[in-house]
Scaffold this motif. Structure first.
Motif, short mmCIF file in Angstrom:
data_model
loop_
_atom_site.label_atom_id
_atom_site.label_comp_id
_atom_site.label_asym_id
_atom_site.label_seq_id
_atom_site.Cartn_x
_atom_site.Cartn_y
_atom_site.Cartn_z
N GLY A 199 0.83 -1.20 0.00
CA GLY A 199 0.00 0.00 0.00
C GLY A 199 0.86 1.24 0.00
N SER A 200 0.28 2.33 0.41
CA SER A 200 1.00 3.60 0.45
C SER A 200 2.01 3.60 1.60
N THR A 201 2.98 4.48 1.50
CA THR A 201 3.95 4.61 2.58
C THR A 201 3.26 5.04 3.87
N GLN B 227 6.72 -4.72 4.34
CA GLN B 227 6.04 -3.61 3.67
C GLN B 227 6.50 -3.47 2.22
N GLU B 228 5.55 -3.44 1.31
CA GLU B 228 5.83 -3.06 -0.08
C GLU B 228 5.00 -1.82 -0.33
N LEU B 229 5.68 -0.67 -0.41
CA LEU B 229 4.99 0.62 -0.31
C LEU B 229 5.13 1.45 -1.59
N PRO C 79 12.46 10.09 -1.82
CA PRO C 79 12.35 9.30 -0.60
C PRO C 79 12.05 7.83 -0.88
N TYR C 80 11.74 7.51 -2.13
CA TYR C 80 11.38 6.14 -2.48
C TYR C 80 12.56 5.39 -3.09
N GLY C 81 12.38 4.08 -3.22
CA GLY C 81 13.42 3.26 -3.83
C GLY C 81 12.89 1.90 -4.21
N GLN D 297 11.83 4.58 1.82
CA GLN D 297 10.42 4.60 2.22
C GLN D 297 9.53 3.74 1.32
N SER D 298 10.15 2.94 0.48
CA SER D 298 9.37 1.99 -0.32
C SER D 298 9.19 0.66 0.39
#
Length: 479
Positions: A223-225, A244-246, A403-405, A448-449
């Motif tokens: 879902g979302s972060t 978590q897979e964000l 912030p993602y990866g 944050q992913s």
């Protein structure tokens, strides 16, 4: 109209403790397509208790027994493939062809991959006099989204079943139809009672109850972060495993060589797929500054070729999932215009001729910089932003400035150059030159992913505890 008002708990369809009706809206028609019941903490308690009881026996099954179960599941899944595809199109708007191939196909692929990995997975191994045992983590709770419902359910359920875990699933209340059919498939295949349980509900109620439940050993969310952070907070007091897979805002670096035009075409096409509703979509294209106009022209032509409309017909792109998503995307497109990006294609409003349904124009922004909102936030719609770079090192820096990866993309004619760029990108999965999906490749993110990895053999590790039995094989006595 579909009615799925019961929950699947302990091998039976049972009524909710406190029935609360929820309308599921078809995003193409804006009409109610079905109704479900939203669950409560009491329903979660029942489902977790059933999973806990089933764990005692299911965790002791053999690899061969679980392999036979997978054979039955795969057979039942194939029988219901058309039903699954129709449900996905109706609940979240994926075009019929995409539903029948990729949406349903990904679910089948994860099940088949897990079955194959199971045959030779090293659940036990000896290291000197110590035996290393890999044992099922226990009761797992799954929270899954609406954008690739079968993919994101099966990439959790399949390794959990394969490793001997039991589980409770909370699918998205926006797209629950395919999850119900999957529950019917698992039941028909003979999955033992309590091994798989399904409770519908929203995040603040059922999701939070699962995350904080003291009898749940692991929780996995896609879902979302923001949602991932809330789940981690709720899970912290019980020190359960959190997977978590964000979110994502994936960079797509196009190198300056003879493959440039091809790279832009492939990258743009990846944004239109599934109406841009993929967490790993290559939405942030990074091109040589001197070729910005060329990239914008190619992407514009790609956007204008996309057929948008009724997903039950022969179109490339259907609607986005809901009015809330439509409104969010429209606001971000307007934000891009207001902040000075060049609108090369698309824009706000519905495509011409579509007055009903949550349809979004395939949209391209050029001359974007990485400080703009559309370059920072996950839009989750068919919106491509194109940013310029001055050197390859500059492109890598822009790519990592997020912030993602979760994912990244690189294309170019020189494979060594492409590999060199990939080695410097901070992302859990990097795709080179439009390579096809690999279901054995680990999937998950940096930063944050999220945490953990799904898909293939790597996924098994998140569902296993490691036990060292020291002195299992006594050392030979000397003399």
């Amino acid at each position: 109209m579909r009615e799925y008002r019961q929950f699947y708990i302990g091998g039976e369809w049972i009524d909710p403790t406190q029935p609360q009706s929820h309308d599921v809206v078809n995003p193409a028609t804006e009409q109610v397509a079905g109704q479900i019941s939203l669950g409560s903490a009491a329903d979660v308690d029942k489902a977790v208790a059933a999973a806990r009881q089933a764990f005692e026996s299911y965790s002791q099954t053999t690899v061969e027994q679980r392999g036979e179960l997978f054979s039955a599941i795969l057979g039942e899944y194939k029988k219901r493939a058309e039903d699954l595809a129709a449900a996905v199109t109706e609940e979240m708007g994926a075009p019929a062809k995409l539903s029948a191939t990729a949406q349903v196909g990904m679910g089948l692929g994860h099940l088949a991959t897990a079955a194959k990995v199971l045959k030779d997975y090293p659940f036990e191994e000896d290291r000197g006099t110590t035996r290393i045992l890999r044992e099922p983590v226990g009761v797992c709770a799954f929270i899954t989204p609406w954008n690739w419902p079968l993919n994101q359910i099966t990439c959790k359920v399949a390794p959990a079943l394969a490793t001997g875990c039991t589980m409770v699933l909370k699918p998205s209340e926006e797209a629950p139809f395919s999850a119900y059919i999957l529950a019917e498939i698992l039941d028909a295949a003979g999955v033992p009672a309590g091994v798989f349980n399904l409770v519908n509900g929203d995040g603040p109620t059922v999701g939070a109850a699962l995350a904080g439940h003291d009898l749940v050993d692991m929780i996995s969310i896609t879902g979302s972060t923001r949602a991932g952070v809330e789940v981690a907070r709720a899970a912290a007091p019980t020190v359960k495993r959190v997977h978590q897979e964000l979110g994502g805002k994936s960079p797509n670096i196009i190198l300056d060589d003879d493959a440039f035009a091809k790279g832009v075409k492939i990258g743009a096409a990846g944004v239109w797929s599934n109406s841009g509703q993929s967490c790993n979509a290559p939405t942030r294209m990074i091109v040589p500054a001197a070729r910005m106009d060329e990239a914008a022209s190619i992407a514009k032509a790609s956007a204008e070729k996309v057929t948008v409309g009724d997903p039950t017909g022969d179109v490339k792109m259907g609607p986005v999932v809901s009015e809330a998503q439509f409104t969010k995307i429209q606001g971000l497109i307007q934000k891009g215009i207001d902040e000075g990006a060049t609108l090369a294609a698309g824009g706000t409003g519905r495509p011409d001729g579509l007055d009903t349904g949550f349809y979004v124009k395939p949209t391209v922004f050029a001359n974007v910089n990485n400080e703009m909102t559309i370059a920072r936030e996950e839009i989750f719609g068919p919106v491509l932003v194109i940013l310029p770079y001055d050197s390859v090192e500059d492109a890598i820096a822009i790519g990592n400035d997020t912030p993602y990866g979760l994912a990244a993309y690189v294309s170019g004619a020189d494979q060594d150059a492409v590999r060199a760029v990939a080695s410097k990108l901070r992302a859990g999965q990097v795709n080179l030159n439009g390579a096809p999906v690999d279901l054995n490749a680990p999937f998950g993110g940096y930063k944050q992913s999220g945490n953990g990895r799904e898909w293939g053999e790597t996924a098994f590790a998140d569902f296993l505890e490691t036990k060292a039995v020291i002195g299992y094989t006594p050392a030979p006595v000397e003399g």
